[in-house]
Design an enzyme around this catalytic site. Structure first.
Site, PDB file in Angstrom:
ATOM      1  CE  LYS A   9      -4.009  -2.156   2.172  1.00 32.02           C
ATOM      2  NZ  LYS A   9      -5.106  -1.953   3.138  1.00 32.02           N
ATOM      3  CE1 TYR A  49      -9.178  -3.352  -0.267  1.00 29.93           C
ATOM      4  CE2 TYR A  49      -8.507  -1.275  -1.247  1.00 29.93           C
ATOM      5  CZ  TYR A  49      -8.218  -2.399  -0.499  1.00 29.93           C
ATOM      6  OH  TYR A  49      -6.957  -2.562   0.029  1.00 29.93           O
ATOM      7  CG  ASN A 112      -3.875  -2.593   6.529  1.00 32.85           C
ATOM      8  OD1 ASN A 112      -3.678  -2.068   5.440  1.00 32.85           O
ATOM      9  ND2 ASN A 112      -4.848  -3.469   6.720  1.00 32.85           N
ATOM     10  CG  HIS A 115      -5.561  -6.321  -0.180  1.00 32.55           C
ATOM     11  ND1 HIS A 115      -6.744  -6.435   0.512  1.00 32.55           N
ATOM     12  CD2 HIS A 115      -5.670  -7.130  -1.274  1.00 32.55           C
ATOM     13  CE1 HIS A 115      -7.539  -7.269  -0.148  1.00 32.55           C
ATOM     14  NE2 HIS A 115      -6.909  -7.695  -1.233  1.00 32.55           N
ATOM     15  CD  GLU A 126      -8.415  -9.014  -4.017  1.00 34.08           C
ATOM     16  OE1 GLU A 126      -9.315  -8.833  -3.173  1.00 34.08           O
ATOM     17  OE2 GLU A 126      -7.308  -9.516  -3.730  1.00 34.08           O
TER      18      GLU A 126
END
Ligand code: CMP
Length: 134
Positions: A9, A49, A112, A115, A126
């Protein structure tokens, strides 16, 4: 051999931690099949998402994930989906076990670090969005 998808990310990319995270995957014997650094369009981010659409954090998630560059990796190993999710750790870095990617590189629930696909079906979807559309 199973395939899965990992995305590094924006904050981890900004912090120059891509190399360390990729090295972590290689040390854990994942084969890298495809890898791409790119920036999500808003439309692709919403589709990526889509499972979270309507949740209170969805708009924030889309604006965060489109805020900078990300790195997408198609990786392969036996039981890749579950093995990767164990190595990545809990969604919230505060709950992640020591030694996991989110424990080491994550900051909070939003930032975080990575993913990881939650199932082979999600991985397929994805991978398709990242490697054929964006
Ligand atoms: P990720 O694995 O990329 O999947 C969806 C992301 O939404 C998740 O990591 C978090 O970064 C983010 N998120 C923000 N708030 C929440 C929440 N309350 N529950 C789950 N995920 C959240």
């Amino acid at each position: 051999m199973e395939k899965t998808f990992l995305m590094i990310k924006p904050e981890a990319v900004e912090n120059g931690q891509q190399g360390e995270i990729i090295d972590y995957l290689l040390k854990n014997r994942f084969n890298i099949l495809r890898m791409k650094q790119f920036r999500f369009s808003e439309d692709s981010a919403r589709r990526f998402y889509a499972m979270h659409e309507g949740k209170p954090f969805f708009e924030d998630l889309v604006s965060y994930i489109t805020s900078g560059g990300v790195v997408g990796l198609e990786i392969q190993k036996e039981s890749a989906v579950t093995t990767l999710r164990e190595l990545v750790g809990a969604t919230d870095p505060a709950d992640a076990r020591p030694g996991t990617v989110r424990y080491i590189y994550g900051t909070d629930l939003r930032k975080n670090a990575v993913h990881a696909s939650d199932s082979p079906e999600s991985a397929e979807k994805e991978l398709d969005i990242v490697f054929t559309e964006d």
